[in-house]
Design a protein around this motif. Structure first.
Motif, mmCIF file in Angstrom:
data_model
loop_
_atom_site.group_PDB
_atom_site.id
_atom_site.type_symbol
_atom_site.label_atom_id
_atom_site.label_comp_id
_atom_site.label_asym_id
_atom_site.label_seq_id
_atom_site.Cartn_x
_atom_site.Cartn_y
_atom_site.Cartn_z
ATOM 1 N N VAL A 1 0.907 -1.366 -0.126
ATOM 2 C CA VAL A 1 0.132 0.113 -0.111
ATOM 3 C C VAL A 1 1.011 1.327 0.250
ATOM 4 O O VAL A 1 0.596 2.213 -0.825
ATOM 5 C CB VAL A 1 -0.843 -0.043 1.243
ATOM 6 N N GLU A 2 1.816 1.198 0.962
ATOM 7 C CA GLU A 2 2.549 2.351 0.844
ATOM 8 C C GLU A 2 3.551 2.721 -0.196
ATOM 9 O O GLU A 2 3.668 3.689 -0.814
ATOM 10 C CB GLU A 2 3.786 2.138 2.010
ATOM 11 N N ALA A 3 4.006 1.757 -0.828
ATOM 12 C CA ALA A 3 4.691 1.662 -2.232
ATOM 13 C C ALA A 3 3.669 1.795 -3.339
ATOM 14 O O ALA A 3 4.332 1.990 -4.538
ATOM 15 C CB ALA A 3 5.823 0.451 -2.158
ATOM 16 N N LYS A 4 2.459 1.766 -3.112
ATOM 17 C CA LYS A 4 1.654 1.801 -4.297
ATOM 18 C C LYS A 4 1.818 0.841 -5.434
ATOM 19 O O LYS A 4 2.108 1.399 -6.592
ATOM 20 C CB LYS A 4 1.673 3.313 -5.051
ATOM 21 N N VAL A 5 2.067 -0.390 -4.843
ATOM 22 C CA VAL A 5 2.607 -1.280 -5.592
ATOM 23 C C VAL A 5 1.494 -2.626 -5.405
ATOM 24 O O VAL A 5 1.283 -2.993 -4.365
ATOM 25 C CB VAL A 5 3.928 -2.158 -5.259
ATOM 26 N N SER A 6 1.196 -2.953 -6.683
ATOM 27 C CA SER A 6 0.134 -4.370 -6.618
ATOM 28 C C SER A 6 0.924 -5.499 -7.164
ATOM 29 O O SER A 6 1.185 -5.664 -8.375
ATOM 30 C CB SER A 6 -1.228 -4.039 -7.520
ATOM 31 N N THR A 7 0.952 -6.579 -6.137
ATOM 32 C CA THR A 7 1.713 -7.642 -6.620
ATOM 33 C C THR A 7 0.726 -8.910 -6.838
ATOM 34 O O THR A 7 -0.367 -8.755 -6.147
ATOM 35 C CB THR A 7 2.904 -8.026 -5.647
ATOM 36 N N PRO A 8 1.404 -9.985 -7.439
ATOM 37 C CA PRO A 8 0.527 -11.175 -7.500
ATOM 38 C C PRO A 8 -0.146 -11.627 -6.156
ATOM 39 O O PRO A 8 -0.996 -12.087 -5.807
ATOM 40 C CB PRO A 8 1.358 -12.152 -8.180
ATOM 41 N N GLU A 9 1.004 -11.535 -5.062
ATOM 42 C CA GLU A 9 0.919 -11.868 -3.703
ATOM 43 C C GLU A 9 -0.162 -11.100 -2.923
ATOM 44 O O GLU A 9 -1.065 -11.732 -2.211
ATOM 45 C CB GLU A 9 2.119 -11.993 -2.957
ATOM 46 N N SER A 10 -0.094 -9.887 -3.132
ATOM 47 C CA SER A 10 -1.169 -8.753 -2.492
ATOM 48 C C SER A 10 -2.523 -9.051 -3.240
ATOM 49 O O SER A 10 -3.116 -9.192 -2.503
ATOM 50 C CB SER A 10 -0.575 -7.480 -2.655
ATOM 51 N N ARG A 11 -2.627 -9.264 -4.396
ATOM 52 C CA ARG A 11 -3.838 -9.534 -5.101
ATOM 53 C C ARG A 11 -4.399 -10.875 -4.385
ATOM 54 O O ARG A 11 -5.746 -10.907 -4.384
ATOM 55 C CB ARG A 11 -3.804 -9.274 -6.431
ATOM 56 N N ALA A 12 -3.640 -11.799 -4.285
ATOM 57 C CA ALA A 12 -4.161 -13.125 -3.704
ATOM 58 C C ALA A 12 -4.400 -12.978 -2.376
ATOM 59 O O ALA A 12 -5.546 -13.670 -2.035
ATOM 60 C CB ALA A 12 -2.841 -14.213 -4.168
ATOM 61 N N ARG A 13 -3.776 -12.391 -1.595
ATOM 62 C CA ARG A 13 -4.133 -11.828 -0.131
ATOM 63 C C ARG A 13 -5.173 -11.352 -0.197
ATOM 64 O O ARG A 13 -6.465 -11.576 0.742
ATOM 65 C CB ARG A 13 -3.212 -11.376 0.416
ATOM 66 N N LEU A 14 -5.787 -10.210 -1.000
ATOM 67 C CA LEU A 14 -7.237 -9.810 -1.056
ATOM 68 C C LEU A 14 -8.055 -10.673 -1.377
ATOM 69 O O LEU A 14 -9.280 -10.622 -0.902
ATOM 70 C CB LEU A 14 -6.974 -8.568 -1.738
ATOM 71 N N ALA A 15 -7.910 -11.482 -2.562
ATOM 72 C CA ALA A 15 -9.044 -12.438 -2.923
ATOM 73 C C ALA A 15 -9.147 -13.561 -1.975
ATOM 74 O O ALA A 15 -10.362 -13.746 -1.746
ATOM 75 C CB ALA A 15 -8.324 -13.013 -3.952
ATOM 76 N N ALA A 16 -8.194 -13.887 -1.198
ATOM 77 C CA ALA A 16 -8.314 -14.689 -0.091
ATOM 78 C C ALA A 16 -9.174 -14.125 1.031
ATOM 79 O O ALA A 16 -9.905 -14.891 1.700
ATOM 80 C CB ALA A 16 -7.164 -15.121 0.354
ATOM 81 N N GLU A 17 -9.088 -13.093 1.303
ATOM 82 C CA GLU A 17 -9.748 -12.242 2.240
ATOM 83 C C GLU A 17 -11.480 -12.050 1.847
ATOM 84 O O GLU A 17 -12.336 -12.440 2.461
ATOM 85 C CB GLU A 17 -9.248 -10.812 2.670
ATOM 86 N N ARG A 18 -11.497 -11.841 0.478
ATOM 87 C CA ARG A 18 -12.858 -11.619 0.022
ATOM 88 C C ARG A 18 -13.339 -13.313 0.071
ATOM 89 O O ARG A 18 -14.684 -13.390 0.233
ATOM 90 C CB ARG A 18 -12.739 -11.413 -1.632
ATOM 91 N N ASP A 19 -12.774 -14.056 -0.234
ATOM 92 C CA ASP A 19 -13.413 -15.416 -0.119
ATOM 93 C C ASP A 19 -13.634 -15.989 1.425
ATOM 94 O O ASP A 19 -14.899 -16.553 1.680
ATOM 95 C CB ASP A 19 -12.371 -16.507 -0.562
ATOM 96 N N ARG A 20 -13.050 -15.550 2.284
ATOM 97 C CA ARG A 20 -13.472 -15.608 3.793
ATOM 98 C C ARG A 20 -14.645 -14.811 3.997
ATOM 99 O O ARG A 20 -15.457 -15.466 4.820
ATOM 100 C CB ARG A 20 -12.115 -15.153 4.736
ATOM 101 N N ILE A 21 -14.680 -13.684 3.621
ATOM 102 C CA ILE A 21 -15.800 -13.021 3.926
ATOM 103 C C ILE A 21 -17.277 -13.545 3.184
ATOM 104 O O ILE A 21 -18.502 -13.645 3.689
ATOM 105 C CB ILE A 21 -15.750 -11.514 3.541
ATOM 106 N N ASP A 22 -16.945 -13.973 1.857
ATOM 107 C CA ASP A 22 -18.113 -14.690 1.186
ATOM 108 C C ASP A 22 -18.470 -15.987 1.992
ATOM 109 O O ASP A 22 -19.783 -16.024 2.097
ATOM 110 C CB ASP A 22 -17.601 -15.071 -0.161
ATOM 111 N N ALA A 23 -17.649 -16.736 2.594
ATOM 112 C CA ALA A 23 -17.860 -17.835 3.427
ATOM 113 C C ALA A 23 -18.622 -17.438 4.736
ATOM 114 O O ALA A 23 -19.542 -18.181 5.077
ATOM 115 C CB ALA A 23 -16.731 -18.711 3.821
ATOM 116 N N GLN A 24 -18.460 -16.415 5.281
ATOM 117 C CA GLN A 24 -19.075 -15.850 6.445
ATOM 118 C C GLN A 24 -20.435 -15.420 6.084
ATOM 119 O O GLN A 24 -21.420 -15.699 6.818
ATOM 120 C CB GLN A 24 -18.255 -14.626 7.031
ATOM 121 N N ILE A 25 -20.494 -14.776 4.723
ATOM 122 C CA ILE A 25 -21.917 -14.343 4.453
ATOM 123 C C ILE A 25 -22.826 -15.624 4.181
ATOM 124 O O ILE A 25 -23.881 -15.475 4.662
ATOM 125 C CB ILE A 25 -21.669 -13.533 3.242
ATOM 126 N N ALA A 26 -22.277 -16.543 3.815
ATOM 127 C CA ALA A 26 -23.019 -18.019 3.411
ATOM 128 C C ALA A 26 -23.399 -18.391 4.730
ATOM 129 O O ALA A 26 -24.464 -18.937 4.880
ATOM 130 C CB ALA A 26 -22.096 -18.654 2.312
#
Length: 89
Positions: A19-44
């Motif tokens: 975030v501070e470096a304003k860089v989007s890496t494959p790892e950071s996007r994967a981490r964000l996607a994993a968080e989205r999946d976690r939230i989707d599971a909680q919603i379900a």
């Protein structure tokens, strides 16, 4: 913005260098996607829980439940009478 998106402080700390470096890496996007999946599971899970509770509420108001029907004390007696008549047929 990350807190508002439901991310934990631990996850935000992991992502902070990107975030501070304003860089989007494959790892950071994967981490964000994993968080989205976690939230989707909680919603379900919450949706299933709400649906089960709706079924319990509906059953508790049904004559088949075997429960004694007690009128709402905040509803005037006449309205309670009509609700009871409608329920009992």
């Amino acid at each position: 913005m990350l807190y508002a998106a439901g991310l934990s402080s631990r996850t935000i700390a992991e992502l902070l260098p990107c975030v501070e470096a304003k860089v989007s890496t494959p790892e950071s996007r994967a981490r964000l996607a994993a968080e989205r999946d976690r939230i989707d599971a909680q919603i379900a899970a919450l949706t299933r829980t709400r649906d089960r509770l709706d079924a319990v509420i509906a059953f508790s108001g049904s004559p088949d439940s075997g429960c004694t029907w007690i009128a709402d004390p905040h509803v005037p007696a006449q309205a309670s009478h009509f609700a009871s008549r409608d329920r009992d047929g």
